[in-house]
Design a protein around this motif. Structure first.
Motif, short mmCIF file in Angstrom:
data_model
loop_
_atom_site.label_atom_id
_atom_site.label_comp_id
_atom_site.label_asym_id
_atom_site.label_seq_id
_atom_site.Cartn_x
_atom_site.Cartn_y
_atom_site.Cartn_z
N LEU A 50 16.04 -35.29 -66.88
CA LEU A 50 16.88 -34.89 -68.11
C LEU A 50 15.79 -34.35 -69.27
CD1 LEU A 50 19.56 -37.65 -68.29
CD2 LEU A 50 19.62 -35.35 -67.78
N LYS A 51 14.73 -35.41 -69.46
CA LYS A 51 13.56 -34.85 -70.41
C LYS A 51 12.95 -33.49 -69.97
CE LYS A 51 12.22 -39.30 -72.15
NZ LYS A 51 11.08 -40.20 -72.37
N SER A 52 12.74 -33.33 -68.64
CA SER A 52 12.15 -31.78 -68.22
C SER A 52 13.06 -30.74 -68.43
CB SER A 52 11.90 -32.15 -66.77
OG SER A 52 10.91 -33.15 -66.46
N VAL A 53 14.47 -30.95 -68.29
CA VAL A 53 15.42 -30.10 -68.30
C VAL A 53 15.47 -29.69 -69.76
CG1 VAL A 53 18.13 -29.46 -68.02
CG2 VAL A 53 16.64 -30.59 -66.16
N PHE A 54 15.70 -30.74 -70.47
CA PHE A 54 15.70 -30.65 -72.05
C PHE A 54 14.49 -29.51 -72.42
CE2 PHE A 54 15.24 -31.62 -76.38
CZ PHE A 54 16.09 -31.34 -76.91
N SER A 55 13.28 -30.15 -71.84
CA SER A 55 12.13 -29.36 -72.45
C SER A 55 12.20 -27.80 -72.06
CB SER A 55 10.78 -29.95 -71.96
OG SER A 55 9.68 -29.38 -72.42
N PHE A 56 12.69 -27.57 -71.03
CA PHE A 56 12.60 -26.10 -70.22
C PHE A 56 13.59 -25.48 -70.99
CE2 PHE A 56 14.95 -23.07 -67.43
CZ PHE A 56 13.58 -22.57 -66.82
N VAL A 57 15.01 -26.05 -71.33
CA VAL A 57 16.04 -25.19 -72.08
C VAL A 57 15.46 -24.78 -73.54
CG1 VAL A 57 18.09 -25.51 -73.23
CG2 VAL A 57 17.99 -26.46 -70.89
N CYS A 58 14.72 -25.83 -74.19
CA CYS A 58 14.13 -25.51 -75.51
C CYS A 58 12.79 -24.34 -75.39
CB CYS A 58 13.48 -26.81 -75.99
SG CYS A 58 14.41 -28.20 -76.50
N LEU A 65 14.82 -16.64 -79.20
CA LEU A 65 14.59 -16.41 -80.73
C LEU A 65 13.61 -15.49 -81.05
CD1 LEU A 65 15.32 -20.09 -82.00
CD2 LEU A 65 16.82 -18.16 -82.18
N VAL A 66 12.31 -15.72 -80.61
CA VAL A 66 11.25 -14.72 -80.81
C VAL A 66 11.63 -13.34 -80.48
CG1 VAL A 66 8.88 -14.21 -80.03
CG2 VAL A 66 9.42 -16.87 -80.39
N LEU A 67 12.02 -13.30 -79.25
CA LEU A 67 12.53 -11.81 -79.08
C LEU A 67 13.44 -11.28 -79.74
CD1 LEU A 67 12.63 -12.19 -74.90
CD2 LEU A 67 10.72 -11.08 -76.53
#
Length: 285
Positions: A50-58, A65-67
């Motif tokens: 779940l931490k890996s998925v959350f980090s990837f989504v972030c 947002l940058v684009l």
């Protein structure tokens, strides 16, 4: 004694420790411990996933947002905006033919565009802002790159006012730079043919002033748009002030001037309308 001597194996059997199988309680306890360990391992792996998925989504969200921030200014600057051009009545057209065609003098830096060059940090502009075009010029035998940002709606503004006025660029910048910027803004339309640069300015008390009389001898038919009051301090009755622009993508200052410019082309003397600016800029005289 006799049996032990005769059959020593029996004696060995008597002293051999007796093994016992675990009871039902011990079996349940071992099963319970192993099941708890298994659940704990599953929970740890699930949490890591779940931490890996959350980090990837972030990371994906931050990239979006940058684009979006990089393109928001271009989207706003190129959105469809129209100044309603009302067809002239025969009487109005006759009136327009009776007055002289006016000359509109335009400044470059912080009026139509904003630029920075290599090695200079632009603290006014937002970081990661993509320039509209990059110029490569040679100054004192050194190549210099200028990153130029166009003021929102400048292309549409030039397209409209070029139908009403004879346009003139008057900038305090060096000719090698100002000429390249004008070429980019003109886009081979031939609306920015007349250009004046730093060598055409006067230096008074360390600042550059612009002499409108060298552009057009009839001061009743010439007006200037400039963000610097010191540039037109000798001709406040011919000036239309404009706020300096650096990076605001929501700026509409050029669009706000269109109604005034549409009206000024019908008057005999622009100074009869713009003379009020003289009081506001008397401190620069």
């Amino acid at each position: 004694m006799y049996c032990n001597r005769r059959n020593p194996d029996l004696a060995y059997l008597h002293i051999k420790p007796r093994t016992s199988t675990p009871g039902p309680f011990m079996q349940k306890r071992n099963c319970k411990s192993s099941s708890q360990i298994s659940i704990r391992v599953i929970l740890e792996y699930t949490l890591m996933f779940l931490k890996s998925v959350f980090s990837f989504v972030c990371r994906i969200w931050n990239l979006i947002l940058v684009l979006a921030k990089k393109n928001v200014r271009k989207v706003i600057a190129h959105q469809t905006i129209k100044y309603k051009m009302i067809p002239l009545s025969p009487l109005t057209r006759q009136r327009l033919n009776q007055v002289k065609k006016k000359v509109l003098v335009l400044d470059l830096d912080e009026t139509l565009i904003h630029s920075r060059h290599d090695g200079v940090i632009n603290r006014m502009a937002k970081p990661n802002t993509t320039p509209d075009f990059v110029l490569k010029v040679v100054i004192d035998k050194h190549p210099v790159r200028f990153f130029v940002h166009k003021r929102p709606h400048v292309d549409y503004f030039l397209e409209v006012v070029s139908q009403w006025y004879e346009l003139v660029i008057y900038t305090a910048s060096m000719e090698i730079y100002g000429s390249a910027v004008c070429d980019k803004l003109d886009k081979n339309k031939g609306i920015l043919k007349r250009r004046y640069y730093r060598q055409h300015c006067k230096v008074e008390m360390g600042s550059f002033t612009k002499d409108l009389s060298t552009v057009h001898t009839d001061l009743s038919s010439i007006l200037i748009i400039d963000n610097s009051p010191g540039a037109y301090k000798c001709f406040p009755e011919n000036a239309i002030p404009i706020k300096s622009w650096f990076a605001n993508p929501f700026d509409t200052a050029l669009l706000n001037l269109l109604p005034m410019l549409d009206s000024l082309r019908f008057c005999n003397d622009v100074r009869s309308i713009l003379h009020r600016n003289k009081v506001q800029h008397m401190t620069f005289q």
